[in-house]
Design a protein around this motif. Structure first.
Motif, PDB file in Angstrom:
ATOM      1  N   SER A  14       0.830  -1.207   0.000  1.00 50.00           N
ATOM      2  CA  SER A  14       0.000   0.000   0.000  1.00 50.00           C
ATOM      3  C   SER A  14       0.864   1.257   0.000  1.00 50.00           C
ATOM      4  O   SER A  14       0.560   2.237  -0.694  1.00 50.00           O
ATOM      5  N   LEU A  15       1.945   1.235   0.767  1.00 46.32           N
ATOM      6  CA  LEU A  15       2.864   2.371   0.768  1.00 46.32           C
ATOM      7  C   LEU A  15       3.488   2.554  -0.613  1.00 46.32           C
ATOM      8  O   LEU A  15       3.642   3.691  -1.096  1.00 46.32           O
ATOM      9  N   ALA A  16       3.825   1.449  -1.254  1.00 37.86           N
ATOM     10  CA  ALA A  16       4.402   1.530  -2.599  1.00 37.86           C
ATOM     11  C   ALA A  16       3.409   2.144  -3.588  1.00 37.86           C
ATOM     12  O   ALA A  16       3.798   2.915  -4.474  1.00 37.86           O
ATOM     13  N   VAL A  17       2.124   1.825  -3.451  1.00 37.50           N
ATOM     14  CA  VAL A  17       1.113   2.415  -4.337  1.00 37.50           C
ATOM     15  C   VAL A  17       1.030   3.922  -4.108  1.00 37.50           C
ATOM     16  O   VAL A  17       0.961   4.706  -5.070  1.00 37.50           O
ATOM     17  N   ALA A  18       1.034   4.350  -2.841  1.00 35.16           N
ATOM     18  CA  ALA A  18       0.982   5.786  -2.548  1.00 35.16           C
ATOM     19  C   ALA A  18       2.192   6.504  -3.148  1.00 35.16           C
ATOM     20  O   ALA A  18       2.061   7.584  -3.744  1.00 35.16           O
ATOM     21  N   VAL A  19       3.382   5.908  -3.006  1.00 29.82           N
ATOM     22  CA  VAL A  19       4.586   6.510  -3.577  1.00 29.82           C
ATOM     23  C   VAL A  19       4.506   6.520  -5.104  1.00 29.82           C
ATOM     24  O   VAL A  19       4.918   7.492  -5.757  1.00 29.82           O
ATOM     25  N   ILE A  24       3.904   9.198 -10.353  1.00 30.98           N
ATOM     26  CA  ILE A  24       3.151   9.401 -11.596  1.00 30.98           C
ATOM     27  C   ILE A  24       2.789  10.877 -11.759  1.00 30.98           C
ATOM     28  O   ILE A  24       2.894  11.444 -12.858  1.00 30.98           O
ATOM     29  N   GLY A  25       2.382  11.521 -10.668  1.00 33.49           N
ATOM     30  CA  GLY A  25       2.051  12.940 -10.754  1.00 33.49           C
ATOM     31  C   GLY A  25       3.251  13.789 -11.127  1.00 33.49           C
ATOM     32  O   GLY A  25       3.140  14.712 -11.949  1.00 33.49           O
ATOM     33  N   LEU A  26       4.417  13.485 -10.559  1.00 33.45           N
ATOM     34  CA  LEU A  26       5.625  14.238 -10.895  1.00 33.45           C
ATOM     35  C   LEU A  26       6.081  13.948 -12.318  1.00 33.45           C
ATOM     36  O   LEU A  26       6.550  14.844 -13.028  1.00 33.45           O
ATOM     37  N   ALA A  27       5.935  12.693 -12.753  1.00 33.93           N
ATOM     38  CA  ALA A  27       6.340  12.345 -14.114  1.00 33.93           C
ATOM     39  C   ALA A  27       5.501  13.082 -15.145  1.00 33.93           C
ATOM     40  O   ALA A  27       5.979  13.385 -16.249  1.00 33.93           O
ATOM     41  N   GLY A  28       4.258  13.384 -14.800  1.00 32.49           N
ATOM     42  CA  GLY A  28       3.408  14.118 -15.731  1.00 32.49           C
ATOM     43  C   GLY A  28       3.899  15.520 -16.016  1.00 32.49           C
ATOM     44  O   GLY A  28       3.476  16.139 -16.999  1.00 32.49           O
ATOM     45  N   ALA A  32       7.430  16.492 -22.149  1.00 29.95           N
ATOM     46  CA  ALA A  32       7.467  15.724 -23.389  1.00 29.95           C
ATOM     47  C   ALA A  32       6.497  16.346 -24.387  1.00 29.95           C
ATOM     48  O   ALA A  32       5.710  17.238 -24.057  1.00 29.95           O
ATOM     49  N   GLY A  33       6.533  15.877 -25.624  1.00 26.90           N
ATOM     50  CA  GLY A  33       5.685  16.445 -26.659  1.00 26.90           C
ATOM     51  C   GLY A  33       4.217  16.378 -26.306  1.00 26.90           C
ATOM     52  O   GLY A  33       3.677  15.287 -26.106  1.00 26.90           O
ATOM     53  N   ASP A  34       3.572  17.554 -26.205  1.00 26.38           N
ATOM     54  CA  ASP A  34       2.139  17.653 -25.908  1.00 26.38           C
ATOM     55  C   ASP A  34       1.770  16.905 -24.628  1.00 26.38           C
ATOM     56  O   ASP A  34       0.729  16.256 -24.543  1.00 26.38           O
ATOM     57  N   ALA A  35       2.658  17.020 -23.612  1.00 29.10           N
ATOM     58  CA  ALA A  35       2.410  16.366 -22.312  1.00 29.10           C
ATOM     59  C   ALA A  35       2.074  14.894 -22.500  1.00 29.10           C
ATOM     60  O   ALA A  35       1.066  14.395 -21.997  1.00 29.10           O
ATOM     61  N   LEU A  36       2.960  14.187 -23.217  1.00 25.68           N
ATOM     62  CA  LEU A  36       2.687  12.802 -23.597  1.00 25.68           C
ATOM     63  C   LEU A  36       2.427  11.919 -22.384  1.00 25.68           C
ATOM     64  O   LEU A  36       1.494  11.121 -22.366  1.00 25.68           O
ATOM     65  N   ILE A  37       3.262  12.062 -21.337  1.00 26.86           N
ATOM     66  CA  ILE A  37       3.118  11.192 -20.166  1.00 26.86           C
ATOM     67  C   ILE A  37       1.793  11.447 -19.475  1.00 26.86           C
ATOM     68  O   ILE A  37       1.048  10.513 -19.146  1.00 26.86           O
ATOM     69  N   ALA A  38       1.481  12.727 -19.243  1.00 25.08           N
ATOM     70  CA  ALA A  38       0.220  13.049 -18.567  1.00 25.08           C
ATOM     71  C   ALA A  38      -0.980  12.673 -19.416  1.00 25.08           C
ATOM     72  O   ALA A  38      -2.016  12.245 -18.891  1.00 25.08           O
ATOM     73  N   ARG A  39      -0.878  12.803 -20.729  1.00 26.58           N
ATOM     74  CA  ARG A  39      -2.027  12.582 -21.593  1.00 26.58           C
ATOM     75  C   ARG A  39      -2.263  11.107 -21.882  1.00 26.58           C
ATOM     76  O   ARG A  39      -3.396  10.662 -22.000  1.00 26.58           O
ATOM     77  N   ARG A  40      -1.186  10.323 -22.014  1.00 26.04           N
ATOM     78  CA  ARG A  40      -1.326   8.948 -22.476  1.00 26.04           C
ATOM     79  C   ARG A  40      -1.054   7.894 -21.407  1.00 26.04           C
ATOM     80  O   ARG A  40      -1.657   6.818 -21.434  1.00 26.04           O
ATOM     81  N   LEU A  41      -0.139   8.183 -20.477  1.00 30.01           N
ATOM     82  CA  LEU A  41       0.336   7.130 -19.581  1.00 30.01           C
ATOM     83  C   LEU A  41      -0.101   7.296 -18.127  1.00 30.01           C
ATOM     84  O   LEU A  41      -0.327   6.310 -17.431  1.00 30.01           O
ATOM     85  N   ALA A  42      -0.178   8.542 -17.654  1.00 26.66           N
ATOM     86  CA  ALA A  42      -0.339   8.771 -16.217  1.00 26.66           C
ATOM     87  C   ALA A  42      -1.627   8.158 -15.664  1.00 26.66           C
ATOM     88  O   ALA A  42      -1.605   7.394 -14.690  1.00 26.66           O
ATOM     89  N   PHE A  43      -2.754   8.465 -16.283  1.00 27.53           N
ATOM     90  CA  PHE A  43      -4.029   8.021 -15.715  1.00 27.53           C
ATOM     91  C   PHE A  43      -4.248   6.510 -15.857  1.00 27.53           C
ATOM     92  O   PHE A  43      -4.708   5.870 -14.897  1.00 27.53           O
ATOM     93  N   PRO A  44      -3.928   5.876 -17.004  1.00 31.85           N
ATOM     94  CA  PRO A  44      -4.047   4.407 -17.036  1.00 31.85           C
ATOM     95  C   PRO A  44      -3.142   3.714 -16.024  1.00 31.85           C
ATOM     96  O   PRO A  44      -3.556   2.749 -15.364  1.00 31.85           O
ATOM     97  N   ALA A 121      -2.807  16.596 -13.551  1.00 35.23           N
ATOM     98  CA  ALA A 121      -2.302  15.258 -13.243  1.00 35.23           C
ATOM     99  C   ALA A 121      -1.521  15.257 -11.937  1.00 35.23           C
ATOM    100  O   ALA A 121      -1.647  14.333 -11.128  1.00 35.23           O
ATOM    101  N   LEU A 122      -0.698  16.291 -11.706  1.00 34.39           N
ATOM    102  CA  LEU A 122       0.062  16.366 -10.458  1.00 34.39           C
ATOM    103  C   LEU A 122      -0.870  16.477  -9.260  1.00 34.39           C
ATOM    104  O   LEU A 122      -0.759  15.713  -8.284  1.00 34.39           O
ATOM    105  N   GLN A 123      -1.798  17.415  -9.300  1.00 29.89           N
ATOM    106  CA  GLN A 123      -2.706  17.618  -8.172  1.00 29.89           C
ATOM    107  C   GLN A 123      -3.598  16.395  -7.945  1.00 29.89           C
ATOM    108  O   GLN A 123      -3.866  16.008  -6.801  1.00 29.89           O
ATOM    109  N   TYR A 124      -4.037  15.786  -9.027  1.00 26.97           N
ATOM    110  CA  TYR A 124      -4.908  14.609  -8.944  1.00 26.97           C
ATOM    111  C   TYR A 124      -4.203  13.467  -8.216  1.00 26.97           C
ATOM    112  O   TYR A 124      -4.777  12.825  -7.322  1.00 26.97           O
TER     113      TYR A 124
END
Length: 677
Positions: A14-19, A24-28, A32-44, A121-124
């Protein structure tokens, strides 16, 4: 069963999931081009992490409690973590519901600009991680840090469209009440510590509080967490903030965030304070009943869809408080099994509300995102343009209306079964009051069904009520996308699973009750088959949703076959009767205001109504009605005026002269020398 190794324990997972949510929020933010990480990868990726968290939480319910100390925090004040059955249940709720909402958000936010999406994405994800840390915290220091992080991150999400004055005002009100509640929680921890300076939860459990101190700690915890939950009279932020936030955020706040307040309330009252008293239960019952009725009555007269759903969140918090209040009442009088049933009913409704209210907010979000409509009076006929959204919204509407065999019925039925244990009480007045509180729940259930008949009928059926919405612009009015449908389907499936397999969840929640109070349900209730839900004894009450669903399907299919067999080929098609009005238009359909008119007349004294009625000689007649919350005028505005008055008087001290300030310091020093010896 031997506990798993620490490397693979539910606590570490559970701690690992929180981290990972924080990562994921920081990676967003990576450009990258057109916020690729936040748009395509972060939420899935975040949705997958939520599923993992739900798995860890389910595992923790059946394992002994585990603790962990992190080398973080202040010197000699590290962060303490703990996972037990109660934390496991709420982590399951958080992970499972967040998974559906987050996969929906992946589709919902796809049209945002790159810079704005990266911040969302960061705040979420900070919001998600902070809620997990609130549940895992095992000391008051980490709890308050996570609690405030949750409040701040959700504030920034609420004010995403901060350029609008109404949204800035809603965000300020939310932050103000959130911090007032946090102050009460902080004082509660101070009372429980007894001045010892040890704020670990183990130390708070071991503290021996006298009745006055325990009652004071209970009141601070109840109203502090109640402010975040949205119970009256501390509810004012909720119908303002939920409509202001983006719809996935509204679903998170209503479905999960206000449930962290229920977690904190149960953790502090049942676990840290202990020794539950029946007087506490009576107070919780009274406020729960008032919150339930207030929420549903104000929801009925709303025409803003998201505001209507927000008031129903107030109502459902009241239903949860009714279960908790009955639990405290029975436990205070020494009836442990009945008290456990009330606690289980409250926790069951907690997860039920998270699922169906999240689904309803996602449906409202699709309507708003696709057509720009929030006012029910502007909607109509949406089922033709949004069939998938209409289907999933219907499931949520049936669930919140407590219709079997969906999940809302199970938890409310368990609450009624708790109320039916009233003959066990020796106190005659209490024995009479409990059925009255149950009648409040019954009335609220009927009014909720009426409200969602209004919502579904006006929004999805009929014809568009405004000509400008009858033929939407290209691309507008489309149905939910693939990711949005997956998110809604996940939560809709949860409504069925929680409704059709209640005996499985009853055993899980009984484990939570035993870990908290040492008592649970009778053995007969736990030994019944998966087909039957038996809360106390089979001869008293039982319920089988699977059999009920089978009967509904069989009767419906039989009716279809009979009608088709006897009347097939004999149906005559003709124009419907026009009631003498051959030129009917969509404007002749009922509006949301017209639908709520009988309720406004019956419960008129509870509303503050401002109406404009046209006169007979008006050339352009106009009718309008505005419903306002009396709490603003009875509580909030007087406090605001008092604060403004005091501030203006204190401001007189600020004269800008150093000699005056030195005089103040000298007088303060003299006063301290006189009174402190």
């Amino acid at each position: 069963m031997a506990p798993p190794s620490p490397e693979f324990s539910p606590l570490a997972g559970s701690l690992a999931v929180a981290v990972s949510w924080l990562a994921i929020g920081l990676a967003g933010l990576i450009p990258a081009g057109d916020a690729l990480i936040a748009r395509r990868l972060a939420f899935p990726a975040s949705a997958l992490a939520g599923l993992a968290l739900a798995g860890f939480g389910l595992q923790a319910i059946w394992l002994p409690a585990a603790q962990l100390v992190l080398p973080l925090g202040l010197p000699d004040l590290p962060f303490h973590l703990r996972i037990d059955a109660l934390a496991g249940f709420f982590l399951t709720l958080l992970g499972a519901v967040a998974a559906g909402i987050t996969i929906y958000a992946a589709g919902y936010f796809r049209t945002e600009t790159a810079a704005r999406l990266a911040l969302i994405a960061l705040q979420y994800h900070v919001f998600l991680a902070s809620m997990a840390c609130v549940i895992l915290a095992d000391d008051a220091y980490l709890f308050m840090v996570a609690w405030e992080t949750m409040a701040l991150s959700s504030y920034f999400l609420v004010t995403t469209d901060h350029r609008l004055p109404a949204i800035r005002s809603a965000g300020f009100l939310y932050l103000l009440i959130a911090h007032l509640g946090a102050l009460a929680i902080l004082l509660c921890f101070g009372v429980m510590s007894g001045g010892q300076g040890d704020y670990r939860f183990d130390a708070l459990r071991a503290a021996e509080l006298g009745p006055p101190a325990a009652t004071l700690a209970f009141l601070l915890a109840f109203f502090g967490f109640g402010a975040k939950a949205g119970m009256i009279p501390l509810h004012a932020w909720l119908p303002e903030a939920h409509p202001a936030a983006p719809s996935p955020v509204s679903a998170l706040m209503s479905g999960i965030m206000i449930k962290t307040a229920i977690y904190g309330m149960v953790r502090v009252i049942y676990d840290l304070i202990g020794g539950v008293r029946w007087e506490w239960g009576l107070l919780v019952l009274a406020i729960g009943a008032a919150t339930t009725l207030f929420g549903v009555l104000y929801a009925l007269v709303q025409h803003d869809l998201k505001r209507l759903l927000a008031y129903h969140s107030v109502e459902n918090i009241g239903i949860i408080l009714l279960g908790l209040g009955m639990s405290m009442l029975f436990m205070g009088f020494g009836h442990a099994a009945a008290g456990a049933l009330g606690l289980i009913a409250a926790l069951y409704h907690t997860i039920n509300h998270a699922v169906f209210k999240g689904l309803l907010f996602l449906g409202a979000g699709t309507i708003l995102h696709s057509s720009g409509l929030r006012d029910l009076n502007d909607m109509g006929g949406l089922i033709r343009r949004m069939p998938s959204t209409a289907f999933y919204f219907l499931i949520g509407a049936l669930a919140i209306s407590a219709l079997p065999p969906l999940n809302g019925f199970v938890s409310e039925w368990l609450t009624f079964q708790t109320a039916l244990q009233a003959p066990l009480l020796e106190h005659g007045v209490m024995r009479s009051l409990v059925p009255l509180f149950a009648a409040t729940l019954a009335l609220a259930g009927a009014l909720t069904a009426m409200c969602f008949v209004k919502v579904y009928g006006i929004a999805f059926l009929g014809k568009p009520r405004e000509p400008r919405h009858a033929a939407p612009a290209p691309g507008a009015g489309r149905d939910a996308g693939a990711l949005e449908r997956i998110g809604m389907a996940w939560l809709a499936a949860g409504c069925f699973v929680l409704g059709l397999l209640p005996s499985t969840f009853l055993q899980m929640l009984n484990r939570v009750s035993v870990s908290l109070t040492g008592d649970g349900l009778p053995a007969e209730a736990l030994e019944s088959s998966w087909l039957w839900l038996v809360p106390t004894a089979a001869e008293q009450a039982s319920y089988s949703p699977v059999i009920l669903l089978s009967v509904i399907v069989a009767v419906t299919w039989l009716a279809f076959l009979l009608v088709r067999g006897f009347y097939h080929g004999r149906v005559r098609y003709s124009d419907p009767w026009d009631c003498g009005y051959p030129e009917q238009s969509p404007r002749m359909q009922d509006t949301a205001d017209a639908f709520g008119q009988p309720i406004r007349h019956v419960f008129g004294p509870l509303y503050l109504m401002k109406r404009h009625l046209p006169a007979a000689e008006d050339r352009a007649p106009r009718y309008s009605v505005q419903i306002e919350d009396r709490h603003w005028y009875l509580l909030y505005l007087p406090i605001a005026r008092l604060a403004e008055f005091v501030s203006s008087r204190v401001g007189l001290l600020q004269r800008g002269r150093i000699s005056i300030y030195l005089l103040y310091s000298f007088l303060t020093l003299i006063a301290l020398l006189v009174f402190v010896r």
